[in-house]
Design an enzyme around this catalytic site. Structure first.
Site, short mmCIF file in Angstrom:
data_model
loop_
_atom_site.label_atom_id
_atom_site.label_comp_id
_atom_site.label_asym_id
_atom_site.label_seq_id
_atom_site.Cartn_x
_atom_site.Cartn_y
_atom_site.Cartn_z
N TYR A 118 28.08 80.44 3.54
CA TYR A 118 26.89 80.73 2.75
C TYR A 118 26.91 82.20 2.33
O TYR A 118 27.57 83.04 2.95
CB TYR A 118 25.61 80.39 3.53
CG TYR A 118 25.35 81.28 4.71
CD1 TYR A 118 26.13 81.18 5.86
CD2 TYR A 118 24.32 82.23 4.68
CE1 TYR A 118 25.89 81.99 6.96
CE2 TYR A 118 24.08 83.04 5.78
CZ TYR A 118 24.86 82.92 6.91
OH TYR A 118 24.63 83.74 7.98
N ASP B 72 33.24 80.11 9.44
CA ASP B 72 33.83 81.25 8.73
C ASP B 72 33.80 82.57 9.49
O ASP B 72 34.43 83.54 9.07
CB ASP B 72 33.22 81.41 7.32
CG ASP B 72 31.73 81.73 7.32
OD1 ASP B 72 31.13 81.84 8.42
OD2 ASP B 72 31.16 81.86 6.22
N ASP B 73 33.07 82.64 10.61
CA ASP B 73 32.93 83.94 11.28
C ASP B 73 33.70 84.04 12.60
O ASP B 73 33.69 85.08 13.25
CB ASP B 73 31.45 84.26 11.52
CG ASP B 73 30.75 83.19 12.33
OD1 ASP B 73 31.27 82.05 12.41
OD2 ASP B 73 29.68 83.49 12.89
N ARG C 22 29.57 70.04 6.33
CA ARG C 22 30.66 69.35 7.04
C ARG C 22 30.69 67.87 6.66
O ARG C 22 31.76 67.28 6.51
CB ARG C 22 30.48 69.49 8.55
CG ARG C 22 30.69 70.91 9.04
CD ARG C 22 30.72 70.97 10.56
NE ARG C 22 30.66 72.36 11.01
CZ ARG C 22 29.59 72.92 11.58
NH1 ARG C 22 28.51 72.21 11.82
NH2 ARG C 22 29.61 74.19 11.94
N GLU D 57 28.62 68.81 18.48
CA GLU D 57 30.00 68.50 18.89
C GLU D 57 30.03 67.14 19.60
O GLU D 57 30.89 66.29 19.32
CB GLU D 57 30.53 69.59 19.83
CG GLU D 57 30.71 70.95 19.18
CD GLU D 57 29.42 71.80 19.12
OE1 GLU D 57 28.35 71.29 19.56
OE2 GLU D 57 29.49 72.95 18.65
N THR E 164 33.44 84.68 17.74
CA THR E 164 32.85 85.97 17.40
C THR E 164 31.71 85.75 16.41
O THR E 164 31.69 84.75 15.68
CB THR E 164 33.92 86.88 16.75
OG1 THR E 164 34.65 86.11 15.79
CG2 THR E 164 34.88 87.41 17.79
N1 UDP Z 1 26.34 78.24 7.60
C1 UDP Z 1 25.93 77.68 6.40
N2 UDP Z 1 24.62 77.84 6.01
C2 UDP Z 1 23.70 78.53 6.76
C3 UDP Z 1 24.14 79.08 7.99
C4 UDP Z 1 25.46 78.91 8.37
O1 UDP Z 1 26.73 77.07 5.70
O2 UDP Z 1 22.54 78.62 6.35
C5 UDP Z 1 27.75 78.11 8.02
C6 UDP Z 1 28.40 79.42 8.47
O3 UDP Z 1 28.97 80.11 7.38
C7 UDP Z 1 29.42 78.96 9.50
C8 UDP Z 1 28.79 77.69 10.08
O4 UDP Z 1 27.80 77.26 9.14
O5 UDP Z 1 30.67 78.65 8.91
C9 UDP Z 1 28.13 77.95 11.43
O6 UDP Z 1 27.14 78.95 11.29
P1 UDP Z 1 27.06 80.21 12.26
O7 UDP Z 1 28.40 80.85 12.36
O8 UDP Z 1 25.93 81.09 11.80
O9 UDP Z 1 26.68 79.50 13.62
P2 UDP Z 1 26.92 79.92 15.13
O10 UDP Z 1 27.87 81.06 15.17
O11 UDP Z 1 25.58 80.24 15.62
O12 UDP Z 1 27.50 78.70 15.77
MN MN Z 2 29.47 81.50 14.01
#
Ligand code: UDP
Ligand code: MN
Length: 308
Positions: free
Chosen positions: A61, A164-165, A140, A254, A282
């Site tokens: 996003y 992505d993070d 997904r 999951e 991370t």
């Molecule tokens: N994501 C998204 N829309 C949102 C928030 C998150 O598409 O409004 C995506 C985000 O880019 C990531 C995945 O969903 O690839 C999981 O989100 P995040 O990393 O924030 O979750 P966490 O680290 O808390 O599991």
């Molecule tokens: Mn994350």
């Protein structure tokens, strides 16, 4: 006509020069497949006829750090030719930022750019912390729909949910290629669930998962992170009901997807008998833009005409 006489000594010099040139050409040829052992193994694997594709599904996003996160991932993709990237933007349109990024990494031919916006009502429900609507569900699921109608039936494939993070080692993808048809591979994930590492616990001969070390909600059927597993593609074809759902508690996505596809006993332990950490959960700090906002109040901005 003058006769050119070649002395044996000159012949010897010529032969030596020829051998040196040959050796240099040979070395240059080899250089392309040098590097750590796992990278060589990955390339050897990918040159085999039975090419296995890894489909990585990434919801993403728009936010200030988006391009930085996606650049890290795209450069990983450059190292792993068997990856196909299904990148699903949480937006009403696909954006040039993502299109350009795929182009710059030269991976547009093995990428699929999709988009679907998470309905706003799902983002607002934050009152009961156990029922905050999960992120990435819509994206997904769209990727799974695309995959079920586009994947190559004749080849073994692997599906991985790649947020992505997170931080991923190239070695993780070599591990995924070991996943057998009909199975789900599992491995440890670093920095998640309040622990340094969440990991599957194995039996004595290290062939079966008998439990998990999770501290957060260990009662979940599969108390593991989204980054802790990858799935043989045939399981998604055999089980069309396997999708992500909004109607599950936080931390149960999951378990929700895996319960349709496998059992604990059938999980395939990877990453050196679950002793190596090759992925880390991370999270990037939210970018502080106070000075940028002050600039913009004066009608200026630091990134005029630049994509950051
Ligand atoms: N994501 C998204 N829309 C949102 C928030 C998150 O598409 O409004 C995506 C985000 O880019 C990531 C995945 O969903 O690839 C999981 O989100 P995040 O990393 O924030 O979750 P966490 O680290 O808390 O599991
Ligand atoms: Mn994350």
């Amino acid at each position: 006509m003058t006769e050119v006489r070649i002395r044996p000594r000159q012949v010897l010099v010529l032969i030596i020069v020829f051998i040196i040139v040959l050796m240099m050409v040979h070395r240059n040829g080899k250089r392309t497949c040098q590097g750590p052992e796992y990278l060589q193994a990955l390339y050897a694997e990918q040159q085999a006829d039975t090419l296995t594709k890894i489909y990585a599904i990434t919801p993403t996003y728009s936010r200030p750090a988006q391009k930085a996160e996606l650049t890290r991932l795209s450069h990983l993709f450059m190292l792993v030719p068997s990856l196909h990237w299904i990148i699903v933007e949480d937006s009403n349109v696909t954006t040039p930022l993502v299109t350009n990024l795929l182009h710059r990494a030269g991976i547009e031919k093995r990428s699929t750019q999709l988009n679907i916006k998470t309905p706003p009502e799902f983002k607002l429900q934050g009152k009961d912390p156990n029922w905050i609507k999960p992120r990435g569900v819509e994206q997904r699921n769209l990727a799974l729909t695309w995959l079920r109608s586009h994947h190559d039936n004749d080849h073994h494939g692997i599906v991985f949910f790649m947020d992505d993070d997170n931080s991923y080692s190239v070695e993780l993808f070599l591990e995924m290629l070991k996943i057998q048809p009909g199975r789900v591979g599992v491995w440890p994930v670093g920095l998640v669930g309040g622990l340094m590492v969440e990991k599957p616990l194995l039996n004595d001969d290290k062939t079966q998962v008998v439990g998990f070390n999770a501290a957060w909600r260990p009662e979940r059927p599969f108390p593991i992170d989204m980054a802790a597993f990858a799935i043989s593609m045939d399981l998604f074809i055999k089980n069309p009901q396997a999708v992500f759902s909004y109607d599950v508690q936080r931390g149960y996505q999951e378990s929700e997807i895996l319960r349709h596809l496998t059992t604990r006993e059938q999980l395939q332990p990877l990453a050196n008998q679950c002793r190596d950490v090759l992925v880390w959960h991370t999270r990037t700090e939210k970018t502080k833009l106070t000075s940028e906002e002050a600039l913009q109040r004066q009608g200026k901005r630091s990134d005029g005409g630049m994509e950051v």
